[in-house]
Write an enzyme that holds these catalytic residues in place. Structure first.
Site, mmCIF file in Angstrom:
data_model
loop_
_atom_site.group_PDB
_atom_site.id
_atom_site.type_symbol
_atom_site.label_atom_id
_atom_site.label_comp_id
_atom_site.label_asym_id
_atom_site.label_seq_id
_atom_site.Cartn_x
_atom_site.Cartn_y
_atom_site.Cartn_z
ATOM 1 N N SER A 4 0.842 -0.961 0.000
ATOM 2 C CA SER A 4 -0.024 0.130 0.167
ATOM 3 C C SER A 4 0.849 1.221 0.004
ATOM 4 O O SER A 4 0.354 2.369 -0.351
ATOM 5 C CB SER A 4 -0.931 -0.053 1.290
ATOM 6 O OG SER A 4 -0.154 0.235 2.328
ATOM 7 N N LYS B 231 0.964 4.321 6.883
ATOM 8 C CA LYS B 231 0.306 5.446 5.785
ATOM 9 C C LYS B 231 0.881 6.957 6.025
ATOM 10 O O LYS B 231 1.744 7.085 6.739
ATOM 11 C CB LYS B 231 -1.352 5.583 6.300
ATOM 12 C CG LYS B 231 -2.031 4.268 6.331
ATOM 13 C CD LYS B 231 -1.780 3.430 5.091
ATOM 14 C CE LYS B 231 -2.724 2.226 5.106
ATOM 15 N NZ LYS B 231 -2.659 1.105 3.942
#
Length: 203
Positions: free
Chosen positions: A36, A76
């Protein structure tokens, strides 16, 4: 003879330091799973968190946070801070335009990240009142104590678009550097920038 002993001692100390560094990276580093955050971080990379950075977020930093449906540890990138307004506009030509109004005032600008260019093809607007995907693009204010986060590989990232606003008190720290593999640069890079947005701002 004496010079040889000194050289041997220096080499021995260097080898010991390398060994200790390797042990520290294995023990203290966090292993990246999934793609990701590709290309900034790849599966198998080990990252180190800056001491004392728990519960702190700064715009565009990469952080470790707890969240998601199973309260898992995620890596993230911070996009919106408390008080900011955020949205994602999707068109046929540009399916992933992240918009940001800092502090909820002033111009709406576009968040530009080079790594998104070849990795954002799926259409989808944002945001709902919870910070998740929505039927149409709408600027939403990030609540106090929360933040909006995305992955650097948008099409393969579960982030605020699925889980909603992140909780600042669930941030375990800011990622300081990549400790492994040693063949790559230790810095993360790929930091987004804000640019003028030429389209009509969403409501």
């Amino acid at each position: 003879m004496r010079a040889g002993r000194v050289l041997g001692a220096v080499l021995g100390a260097g080898a010991l330091l390398c060994l200790l560094a390797g042990v520290a990276v294995t023990a203290l580093g966090v292993r990246v799973d999934g793609s990701s955050m590709d290309p900034t971080l790849r599966p198998g990379d080990r990252i180190l968190v800056l001491p004392g950075s728990e519960g702190r977020v700064d715009r565009f930093d990469v952080v470790l946070l707890r969240g998601g449906r199973q309260d898992s540890l995620m890596v993230k990138r911070v996009i919106g801070l408390p008080g900011d307004r955020v949205a994602i506009v999707s068109t046929g030509a540009e399916p992933f335009q992240v918009l940001l109004q800092e502090g909820g005032k002033g111009p709406v600008r576009r968040v530009v990240a080079a790594q998104w260019t070849d990795r954002a093809h799926r259409a989808g607007a944002c945001c709902s009142a919870e910070g998740t995907r929505s039927a149409r693009a709408e600027l939403r204010t990030v609540p106090e104590g929360r933040f909006f986060y995305l992955g650097d590989n948008p099409d393969l990232s579960d982030d605020s678009r699925q889980y909603g606003w992140g909780a600042i008190d669930r941030v375990e720290g800011r990622v300081g550097l990549r400790a492994y593999p040693v063949t790559t640069a230790p810095g993360l890079g790929n930091r987004p920038v804000l640019e003028e947005y030429g389209g009509p701002p969403p409501p």
